[in-house]
Design a protein around this motif. Structure first.
Motif, mmCIF file in Angstrom:
data_model
loop_
_atom_site.group_PDB
_atom_site.id
_atom_site.type_symbol
_atom_site.label_atom_id
_atom_site.label_comp_id
_atom_site.label_asym_id
_atom_site.label_seq_id
_atom_site.Cartn_x
_atom_site.Cartn_y
_atom_site.Cartn_z
ATOM 1 N N LEU A 1 0.817 -1.220 0.000
ATOM 2 C CA LEU A 1 0.000 0.000 0.000
ATOM 3 C C LEU A 1 0.845 1.261 0.000
ATOM 4 O O LEU A 1 1.828 1.376 0.726
ATOM 5 C CB LEU A 1 -0.901 0.009 1.232
ATOM 6 C CG LEU A 1 -0.261 -0.205 2.600
ATOM 7 C CD1 LEU A 1 -0.490 1.019 3.471
ATOM 8 C CD2 LEU A 1 -0.833 -1.432 3.267
ATOM 9 N N LEU B 1 -2.382 9.155 3.464
ATOM 10 C CA LEU B 1 -3.458 8.238 3.837
ATOM 11 C C LEU B 1 -4.225 8.781 5.044
ATOM 12 O O LEU B 1 -3.625 9.204 6.021
ATOM 13 C CB LEU B 1 -2.858 6.868 4.184
ATOM 14 C CG LEU B 1 -3.828 5.775 4.648
ATOM 15 C CD1 LEU B 1 -4.899 5.505 3.615
ATOM 16 C CD2 LEU B 1 -3.077 4.492 4.969
ATOM 17 N N GLY B 2 -5.542 8.735 4.946
ATOM 18 C CA GLY B 2 -6.386 9.318 5.989
ATOM 19 C C GLY B 2 -7.101 10.547 5.448
ATOM 20 O O GLY B 2 -8.202 10.876 5.874
ATOM 21 N N PRO C 1 -5.514 -9.304 2.077
ATOM 22 C CA PRO C 1 -4.550 -8.522 1.293
ATOM 23 C C PRO C 1 -3.744 -9.437 0.357
ATOM 24 O O PRO C 1 -3.211 -10.461 0.795
ATOM 25 C CB PRO C 1 -3.675 -7.878 2.382
ATOM 26 C CG PRO C 1 -4.610 -7.715 3.555
ATOM 27 C CD PRO C 1 -5.496 -8.935 3.507
ATOM 28 N N THR D 1 -6.793 2.649 12.782
ATOM 29 C CA THR D 1 -8.184 3.001 12.480
ATOM 30 C C THR D 1 -8.255 4.493 12.159
ATOM 31 O O THR D 1 -7.321 5.242 12.457
ATOM 32 C CB THR D 1 -9.088 2.726 13.689
ATOM 33 O OG1 THR D 1 -8.460 3.267 14.861
ATOM 34 C CG2 THR D 1 -9.272 1.230 13.885
ATOM 35 N N LEU E 1 -8.167 2.713 9.118
ATOM 36 C CA LEU E 1 -7.610 3.956 8.588
ATOM 37 C C LEU E 1 -7.849 4.043 7.074
ATOM 38 O O LEU E 1 -7.592 3.093 6.351
ATOM 39 C CB LEU E 1 -6.098 3.994 8.882
ATOM 40 C CG LEU E 1 -5.309 5.190 8.357
ATOM 41 C CD1 LEU E 1 -5.848 6.504 8.887
ATOM 42 C CD2 LEU E 1 -3.832 5.056 8.695
ATOM 43 N N GLY E 2 -8.293 5.219 6.646
ATOM 44 C CA GLY E 2 -8.648 5.386 5.239
ATOM 45 C C GLY E 2 -10.155 5.554 5.116
ATOM 46 O O GLY E 2 -10.641 6.212 4.211
ATOM 47 N N LYS F 1 -6.471 -0.109 3.116
ATOM 48 C CA LYS F 1 -5.085 0.119 3.543
ATOM 49 C C LYS F 1 -4.957 0.016 5.059
ATOM 50 O O LYS F 1 -4.036 -0.608 5.572
ATOM 51 C CB LYS F 1 -4.595 1.485 3.054
ATOM 52 C CG LYS F 1 -4.513 1.546 1.548
ATOM 53 C CD LYS F 1 -3.859 2.819 1.053
ATOM 54 C CE LYS F 1 -3.873 2.825 -0.470
ATOM 55 N NZ LYS F 1 -3.114 3.956 -1.033
ATOM 56 N N GLY F 2 -5.890 0.653 5.771
ATOM 57 C CA GLY F 2 -5.861 0.533 7.225
ATOM 58 C C GLY F 2 -6.106 -0.904 7.664
ATOM 59 O O GLY F 2 -5.496 -1.372 8.638
ATOM 60 N N TYR F 3 -6.981 -1.588 6.944
ATOM 61 C CA TYR F 3 -7.237 -3.011 7.231
ATOM 62 C C TYR F 3 -5.948 -3.808 7.092
ATOM 63 O O TYR F 3 -5.574 -4.603 7.974
ATOM 64 C CB TYR F 3 -8.343 -3.516 6.298
ATOM 65 C CG TYR F 3 -8.444 -5.014 6.094
ATOM 66 C CD1 TYR F 3 -8.207 -5.920 7.128
ATOM 67 C CD2 TYR F 3 -8.808 -5.528 4.849
ATOM 68 C CE1 TYR F 3 -8.316 -7.297 6.918
ATOM 69 C CE2 TYR F 3 -8.923 -6.897 4.633
ATOM 70 C CZ TYR F 3 -8.662 -7.778 5.662
ATOM 71 O OH TYR F 3 -8.760 -9.134 5.455
ATOM 72 N N ALA F 4 -5.214 -3.581 5.997
ATOM 73 C CA ALA F 4 -3.965 -4.325 5.773
ATOM 74 C C ALA F 4 -2.951 -4.030 6.879
ATOM 75 O O ALA F 4 -2.280 -4.941 7.379
ATOM 76 C CB ALA F 4 -3.384 -3.974 4.404
ATOM 77 N N LEU F 5 -2.857 -2.774 7.281
ATOM 78 C CA LEU F 5 -1.908 -2.412 8.343
ATOM 79 C C LEU F 5 -2.306 -3.047 9.676
ATOM 80 O O LEU F 5 -1.473 -3.590 10.405
ATOM 81 C CB LEU F 5 -1.831 -0.892 8.497
ATOM 82 C CG LEU F 5 -1.143 -0.135 7.356
ATOM 83 C CD1 LEU F 5 -1.380 1.368 7.496
ATOM 84 C CD2 LEU F 5 0.357 -0.432 7.333
#
Lengths: 353, 353
Positions: free
Chosen positions: A175, A223-224, A316, B178, B223-224, B231-235
């Motif tokens: 990402l 991001l965000g 992912p 988140t 997050l996102g 992306k936040g899910y992956a992190l």
């Protein structure tokens, strides 16, 4: 129009040979570059071949780099890319990380004097065959404004993490630390469509949905986006520091641009751009079969979650893996503009697409 | 109402002594917990003391854990927290990471059988005094829905990275993966205010601005948020895997809840909750003074960027460091509800606030 992977491979390899890459490097660079096309990240694949050739023409890529370790401890190294293609420097540096992980459990390599390395996910995935977790990041040309900034100080600075599973397909997160990758913006520009709020800001820092905002002095947002870009900013900053302040590459606004028509800053703070790679043996933490059995359980639990009507929960790496399977069979579609560019490069070197 | 750091320290330490913590552990737990109050992360500080006491009452915290390494290589270890306070287990595991970094350049420690460890930033910052980069993450009670999921499968799973600088204050990124931390949601609930789009979803997965959505079967969003929660899910997933699948702790929906009135799952897949810590000697990559000089340049470049009218560009860690300086001098403000809770705990053990 669609091209087979093999056809694109032969063509791309011949182009890299034509700019002076040794045979092994040309093969490696091609595999790295085309992994993006296979996985559906079209912005980072063969569409960029022209860009690499132009950088070489501008004397900003060394086709015969001597990639080597300049500083090390048992679990770390700095690799000097000697101005080579990131597509070649990346996998070579990742090999150093993997070898160190074999010796002492983990290996961490920061790279200087490199160039754009394609998709981060490709490099992280190199660890999987060794039953290791792979990590890859890179800094990139400054297009992103930190929170509250008018200046563009960060790249889209991606983070990739690949985790081996057992019977399930591997987990591969990859990402950009921005709300949207620059490639998505370019698509909206071509189609003359507005972009969602939170992707970009105008030159005066105001919120924007204009796909041309970055071109006109604005910036991509971390991001965000609209609801908290400070987190993406912090992540992008960590990527920049790990990739360049640790290694001695250029960071922040000093990262050399990918496009050859923009000159690199005349007051560099390091050499080339930087990457950061990691490899962790899973059996440096617990027996590998135990780890993989739990990864399988993790993956199936998430994949089988109750989903929003008409949707499913993805792991992912799922979409990219499925895309790669399709494109290996059915070929890789290229836009007319990309084909034209490639034909131009081919003519230059007497290589037929 | 405002309390001095020393007053809260004495009180908190006495409470941890009262639940059976040995003196050193009580001091360590207090320092870890109150670092949140000092740094302005009020949701993770002394306001949670009651929560820890309730978990102890429910038999879910071991006040006298034997924290130890159960598996290791030169650069890695798994630490078993023996059911202790994460506030104690965390710093002890971080010490292992730091010691390994001293030996082989970096140290990476995955922790099982632990509990909530306060703020991630505190643990990452322990590396700074050793001229090391610190990394800390933890999984947490499942309140977050992966992209497209109705089920809550992840915690707010924070990532912290602390980087030493030279003359500039250190860089300290500390972020939940988140869009918004649960604490911010609780504040909106109390004030009966709507929350921005992208923070939460309803029980049916629809977009929501209802601060009570999570209470009513909805979920926090990665997050996102609205513009790309994948992306936040992956992190958050990476944090979960590093913290728990590597160590043998519970992951995903099996992570035990922090609140004592909710029972942990009866079919655990591991022990307690998990953390992940890292320490990297900066001089494992380049001489420390060289690294720090470039970090200073990085920091001043970003801090001095042109900013949006009336704003300034902050370095991750700036607001928390400034808050800590103020609160050390002026004291730590506590809400009436928190004071009442603390007085209740104090009465139970005969300790005066």
């Amino acid at each position: 129009m669609t091209f087979s992977y093999n056809q694109l491979f032969t063509f791309t390899e011949a182009v890299f040979r034509s700019i002076g890459c040794p045979e092994d490097d040309a093969t490696l660079a091609t595999e790295t570059l085309l992994s993006a096309d296979l996985r559906g990240i079209d912005s980072h694949g063969v569409a960029r071949l022209v860009g690499y050739v132009r950088l070489w023409e501008a004397g900003r890529i060394n086709p015969t780099p001597r990639v080597g370790v300049t500083y090390e401890t048992p679990s770390t190294a700095v690799v000097d890319g000697d101005g080579g293609l990131g597509l070649v420097v990346g996998p070579k540096a990742m090999r150093v990380a993997i070898e160190k992980a074999r010796q002492v459990g983990t290996g961490w390599v920061s790279v200087k004097n490199s160039n754009h390395f394609g998709i981060a996910g490709y490099h992280a995935m190199l660890a999987l065959a060794h039953d290791m977790i792979g990590v890859a990041m890179t800094n990139a040309s400054p297009l992103v404004a930190p929170t509250h900034s008018l200046d563009r100080l960060l790249g889209t600075n991606p983070i990739a993490v690949a985790v081996p599973a057992g019977e399930q397909p591997d987990f591969v997160a990859d990402l950009a630390t921005t709300t949207a990758a620059n490639g998505k913006l370019e698509i909206a520009q071509r189609k003359q469509l507005p972009v969602p709020e939170g992707w970009v800001q105008n030159a005066d820092g105001s919120a924007s949905t204009d796909a041309n905002a970055v071109k006109n002095g604005g910036a991509l947002l971390p991001l965000g986006g609209a609801t908290g870009s400070h987190k993406g900013y912090a992540l992008g900053a960590v990527v920049d520091i790990f990739s360049a302040v640790l290694s001695g590459a250029n960071y922040g606004p000093w990262v050399p641009p990918f496009v050859a028509f923009l000159q690199p800053p005349t007051d560099p703070v390091g050499q080339g751009l930087g990457h950061f790679f990691g490899a962790m043996r899973v059996d440096a933490f617990r027996p590998a079969d135990e780890f993989k059995a739990h990864m399988d359980n993790w993956i199936t639990t998430f994949r089988n979650a109750h989903a929003i009507e008409g949707r499913k929960v993805l792991i992912p790496g799922d979409p990219e893996r499925e895309m790669a399977a399709v494109r290996l069979l059915d070929g890789i579609p290229l836009l007319d503009a990309v084909i034209k560019d490639l034909e131009g490069v081919g003519q230059k070197f007497g290589v037929k697409l």
